[in-house]
Scaffold this motif. Structure first.
Motif, short mmCIF file in Angstrom:
data_model
loop_
_atom_site.label_atom_id
_atom_site.label_comp_id
_atom_site.label_asym_id
_atom_site.label_seq_id
_atom_site.Cartn_x
_atom_site.Cartn_y
_atom_site.Cartn_z
N THR B 4 0.85 -1.19 0.00
CA THR B 4 0.00 0.00 0.00
C THR B 4 0.88 1.24 0.00
O THR B 4 2.01 1.20 0.47
CB THR B 4 -0.91 0.03 1.23
OG1 THR B 4 -0.10 0.11 2.42
CG2 THR B 4 -1.77 -1.22 1.32
N THR B 5 0.33 2.31 -0.54
CA THR B 5 1.04 3.60 -0.57
C THR B 5 0.14 4.66 0.03
O THR B 5 -1.02 4.81 -0.39
CB THR B 5 1.40 3.99 -2.01
OG1 THR B 5 2.18 2.96 -2.62
CG2 THR B 5 2.23 5.28 -2.02
N GLN B 6 0.68 5.36 1.03
CA GLN B 6 -0.07 6.42 1.70
C GLN B 6 0.80 7.67 1.76
O GLN B 6 2.02 7.58 1.82
CB GLN B 6 -0.40 6.01 3.14
CG GLN B 6 -1.26 4.78 3.29
CD GLN B 6 -1.48 4.45 4.76
OE1 GLN B 6 -0.90 3.50 5.30
NE2 GLN B 6 -2.34 5.23 5.40
N LEU B 20 -8.51 10.30 3.95
CA LEU B 20 -7.16 9.74 3.97
C LEU B 20 -7.05 8.70 2.85
O LEU B 20 -7.70 7.66 2.90
CB LEU B 20 -6.88 9.09 5.33
CG LEU B 20 -6.86 10.06 6.51
CD1 LEU B 20 -7.06 9.33 7.82
CD2 LEU B 20 -5.54 10.82 6.53
N PRO B 21 -6.20 8.95 1.85
CA PRO B 21 -6.13 8.03 0.71
C PRO B 21 -5.14 6.89 0.91
O PRO B 21 -4.18 7.01 1.68
CB PRO B 21 -5.66 8.94 -0.42
CG PRO B 21 -4.77 9.94 0.27
CD PRO B 21 -5.36 10.14 1.66
N CYS B 22 -5.39 5.81 0.19
CA CYS B 22 -4.48 4.68 0.19
C CYS B 22 -4.52 4.03 -1.20
O CYS B 22 -5.60 3.74 -1.71
CB CYS B 22 -4.89 3.66 1.26
SG CYS B 22 -3.82 2.20 1.34
N ASN B 23 -3.36 3.85 -1.80
CA ASN B 23 -3.28 3.18 -3.08
C ASN B 23 -2.78 1.75 -2.88
O ASN B 23 -1.83 1.50 -2.13
CB ASN B 23 -2.33 3.92 -4.03
CG ASN B 23 -2.94 5.20 -4.53
OD1 ASN B 23 -4.13 5.28 -4.80
ND2 ASN B 23 -2.13 6.25 -4.64
N HIS B 24 -3.42 0.84 -3.54
CA HIS B 24 -3.03 -0.58 -3.47
C HIS B 24 -3.29 -1.20 -4.84
O HIS B 24 -4.18 -2.03 -4.99
CB HIS B 24 -3.77 -1.32 -2.35
CG HIS B 24 -5.11 -0.78 -2.00
ND1 HIS B 24 -6.25 -1.02 -2.75
CD2 HIS B 24 -5.50 0.01 -0.96
CE1 HIS B 24 -7.28 -0.42 -2.19
NE2 HIS B 24 -6.87 0.22 -1.11
N THR B 100 0.86 -6.60 8.09
CA THR B 100 2.12 -5.89 7.93
C THR B 100 1.84 -4.39 7.91
O THR B 100 1.19 -3.88 7.00
CB THR B 100 2.83 -6.31 6.64
OG1 THR B 100 3.06 -7.72 6.68
CG2 THR B 100 4.16 -5.58 6.50
N PHE B 101 2.36 -3.70 8.93
CA PHE B 101 2.16 -2.26 9.05
C PHE B 101 3.24 -1.51 8.28
O PHE B 101 4.42 -1.79 8.46
CB PHE B 101 2.20 -1.84 10.52
CG PHE B 101 1.00 -2.25 11.32
CD1 PHE B 101 0.85 -3.56 11.76
CD2 PHE B 101 0.01 -1.33 11.64
CE1 PHE B 101 -0.26 -3.94 12.49
CE2 PHE B 101 -1.11 -1.71 12.38
CZ PHE B 101 -1.24 -3.01 12.81
N GLY B 102 2.84 -0.57 7.44
CA GLY B 102 3.78 0.32 6.77
C GLY B 102 4.05 1.54 7.63
O GLY B 102 3.94 1.48 8.86
N LYS B 103 4.40 2.65 6.99
CA LYS B 103 4.72 3.87 7.75
C LYS B 103 3.48 4.70 8.05
O LYS B 103 3.49 5.53 8.94
CB LYS B 103 5.73 4.71 6.98
CG LYS B 103 7.08 4.02 6.83
CD LYS B 103 8.12 4.95 6.26
CE LYS B 103 9.46 4.26 6.10
NZ LYS B 103 9.97 3.74 7.37
#
Lengths: 116, 111
Positions: B4-6, B20-24, B100-103
């Protein structure tokens, strides 16, 4: 209902000492997770248990770390010997086993560990 | 696991909506989308999750794009207590219970 309970909340120790962190999961939850959080590496999964059995310990950094879950209501994470780079906040989380998509994890307040 | 990208950070004003956007883009058909948040000096807490349809609960709403390659967490009226790091996580399902937690995205709420 009580949430996930962790003890101690804060621990300061000297390099080389043994450190034991404790966790009591939410009653009835079948899965238990240990995480470590640092500014540099973020939140990392160390190990998780299903029904008291360790399933995935690929995140455990090295042999100095060990985790046990002797029964459904208690788990420990031990570091022996501790090193300054182990300084972090350690979280325990529990989750009820369920269908995919329902893997909600409930986190404890964390143990803030400082190794001098 | 699909990634994912935030955005690293976002700002909002109190009592205004926050998106709050999230790209996957590499999401698979069986991946669930989970959102957690972490308030200062606390452990992460579950916010919401969904698969294909939009979801609402007492904390937030989750809007999922039709192609599922992106999603948006919506806080309808931000409060100072909503200031936190928000994590968007994909769950591949099955018997693997790892998340899995990203930033995440650091949300600042201005009074």
């Amino acid at each position: 209902d009580a949430g996930v309970i962790q003890s101690p909340r804060h621990e300061v120790t000297e390099m080389g000492q043994e450190v034991t962190l404790r966790c009591k999961p939410i009653s009835g939850h079948n899965s238990l997770f240990w995480y470590r959080q640092t500014m540099m590496r973020g939140l990392e999964l160390l190990i998780y248990f299903n029904n008291n059995v360790p399933i995935d310990d690929s995140g455990m950094p090295e042999d100095r770390f060990s985790a046990k879950m002797p029964n459904a209501s208690f788990s420990t994470l031990k570091i022996q010997p501790s090193e300054p780079r182990d300084s972090a906040v350690y979280f325990c989380a529990s989750s009820p086993l369920g269908l995919a998509g329902r893997k909600t994890q409930y986190f404890g307040p964390g143990t803030r560990l400082l190794v001098l | 696991d699909a990634k994912t990208t935030q955005p690293n950070s976002m700002e909002s004003n109190e009592e205004e909506p926050v998106h709050l956007p999230c790209n996957h883009s590499t999401i698979s058909g069986t991946d669930y989308i989970h959102w957690y948040r972490q308030l200062p000096s606390q452990g992460p807490e579950y916010v919401i999750h969904g698969l294909t349809s939009n979801v609402n609960n007492r904390m937030a709403s989750l809007a999922i794009a039709e192609d599922r390659k992106s999603s948006t967490l919506i806080l309808h009226r931000a409060t100072l207590r909503d200031a936190a790091v928000y994590y968007c996580i994909l769950d591949s399902g099955g018997s693997n219970y790892k998340l899995t937690f990203g930033k995440g995205t650091l949300l600042t709420v201005n009074p």
